[in-house]
Enzyme design. Sequence first.
Site, mmCIF file in Angstrom:
data_model
loop_
_atom_site.group_PDB
_atom_site.id
_atom_site.type_symbol
_atom_site.label_atom_id
_atom_site.label_comp_id
_atom_site.label_asym_id
_atom_site.label_seq_id
_atom_site.Cartn_x
_atom_site.Cartn_y
_atom_site.Cartn_z
ATOM 1 N N GLU A 68 0.887 -1.167 0.000
ATOM 2 C CA GLU A 68 0.000 0.000 0.000
ATOM 3 C C GLU A 68 0.917 1.207 0.000
ATOM 4 O O GLU A 68 1.731 1.369 0.904
ATOM 5 C CB GLU A 68 -0.900 -0.050 1.246
ATOM 6 C CG GLU A 68 -2.178 0.740 1.067
ATOM 7 C CD GLU A 68 -2.146 2.024 1.826
ATOM 8 O OE1 GLU A 68 -1.634 3.012 1.258
ATOM 9 O OE2 GLU A 68 -2.620 2.054 2.967
ATOM 10 N N CYS B 149 -2.120 8.064 4.401
ATOM 11 C CA CYS B 149 -2.166 7.766 2.971
ATOM 12 C C CYS B 149 -3.502 8.210 2.416
ATOM 13 O O CYS B 149 -3.636 8.504 1.250
ATOM 14 C CB CYS B 149 -2.030 6.278 2.717
ATOM 15 S SG CYS B 149 -0.631 5.553 3.511
HETATM 16 C C1 UN1 Z 1 -3.266 5.043 5.854
HETATM 17 O O1 UN1 Z 1 -3.383 6.239 5.893
HETATM 18 O O2 UN1 Z 1 -2.215 4.516 5.519
HETATM 19 O O3 UN1 Z 1 -9.057 5.270 6.249
HETATM 20 C C2 UN1 Z 1 -4.342 4.141 6.285
HETATM 21 C C3 UN1 Z 1 -8.261 5.700 7.063
HETATM 22 C C4 UN1 Z 1 -7.606 4.722 8.015
HETATM 23 C C5 UN1 Z 1 -6.468 4.016 7.399
HETATM 24 C C6 UN1 Z 1 -5.553 4.895 6.683
HETATM 25 N N1 UN1 Z 1 -8.534 3.720 8.419
HETATM 26 O O4 UN1 Z 1 -7.961 6.870 7.113
#
Ligand code: UN1
Length: 519
Positions: free
Chosen positions: A286, A320
């Site tokens: 990811e 992310c």
């Molecule tokens: C990430 O930012 O790598 O949806 C994961 C979200 C979190 C996960 C983010 N449950 O913002």
Amino acid sequence: MSKQKFKVTYSTLASPDPMLHQLYEEAVVRAKESFGKTYPLFINGEERFGENTFAKHSPVNLDWEMGHFQVGTEQDAKDAVDAAKAAFPGWSGRPWQERVAIMRKAADLISERLFDMAANMSLEIGKNRLEALGDVEETADLIRYNCDAVEKNNNFSFPLLSETEHHHNRSVLKPHGVWAVISPFNFPGALAGGPAGAALIAGNTVVLKPATDTPLTAWFLTECFRDAGVPAGAFNFVTGSGRVVGQAILDHPDIAGVTFTGSYDVGMKIYRDFANSPIPRPVIAEMGGKNPTIISKKADLDKAAMGVMRSAFGLQGQKCSACSRVYVHNDVKDAFMSKLLDLTGKINVGDPTDKNNWMGPVANKGAFQDYQDFVADLRAHGDIVHGGEVLEGNGYYAAPTIVDNLPHDHRLWKVEMFLPIVTVHGFEDLDDAMAKANDTEYGLTAGFFSEDKDEIQWWLDNIQAGVLYVNRQSGATTGAWPGYQSFGGWKGSGTTGKAAGSFHYIQQYMKEQSQTVID
Ligand code: UN1
């Protein structure tokens, strides 16, 4: 450790019970009392202390030395993989029901230790209390989700068509072997425990190497797995430099697969390196996002401003899933901007264990420097309409930053900054906004605000991303919860097209076998 159980859900986080605050605050006191301890590696069920340690300082206050962690060596990496390999026949050979029972216990221990883990996580990486509590509970729920998935599907053992009554044909899924998990700093619970949990439930054995910024949360997870009864060697924890110990794990020929969460560059390097091994090995990566939100002239602008503010600046923009680009219709741009500026102006930045502070510090010195460099570039080529400065304090505090009038060909429309910075662009025509929104290597999450059903369907049909939200005030592009939203990226954001917290996730940790038996 508090014995009181407290189930975190969206509703408890949206309007937290006073008890939740009290339990968290007590845990912060305990976390500070245990500053300075030395933490081991965990290999083959044993704690290992090596020759060199590194100090983990809190980004909240650089004088706070949270603990000393081992600088793992290549030998430690090798020993961890060897231990995991030796433990694989035993762990994978158990009835799957036993693995599920142990992992459910691990999830329950994580929930029981919620407040201590969350308080330490806030101090470790600057996550505010509600987001830290959410991350810990998300970890437990990811594990539970994958336990449920195995149970509902009889561990993915299904009969196939039979040619005659003498043919007994079946498809089964079997674990791969030793699984490496390389986890990031931003979700130190969910993105370490989620993949490690899935790998273990599927019957693999695991070597976890957490980000150098977040070894402590990973240590707490290690204790939960150990205390739940995961046997010696089935789960191993190694800290140290990614370039040395992380690389040594990945280079070990007995690694059967890897889950990596982090930057596009590192993810793609691992993907390419694995393609060069003698046999193919799965890479679940990811790799970030450059997540757009499009705001139509038919949007409810209060919802849009709140959704963007929360997604752009939650965890200091270091998700992310953060919203880093906004395309807003010119007719409503001024009105939207004034609402966004108003909400952003109310954000308090500071020690995230303090209830009044919604934003904490950025993760580390490198991120703090990047912020200043990006801001200089943005100031030279666009208009910084909010923030753009570092703030006082003995930590890495940066103001939430909104940028207008950045030319669309500027490189920072494409680079994942991973900081509390959002760039805003006006548009005349929705098709143009869609083309711009999709004009990136990434495709993780995306948001849309419109009260028009046809526009919504058009957007769902055309946006290129794995996680879509329409009119989501609590987060325009962030905040997926296991079982409620699947979470995985398209294009340069992910390698498999399958998402976490959903139907297709845990099968990625297994390989299919067709068994035909004729009697
Ligand atoms: C990430 O930012 O790598 O949806 C994961 C979200 C979190 C996960 C983010 N449950 O913002």
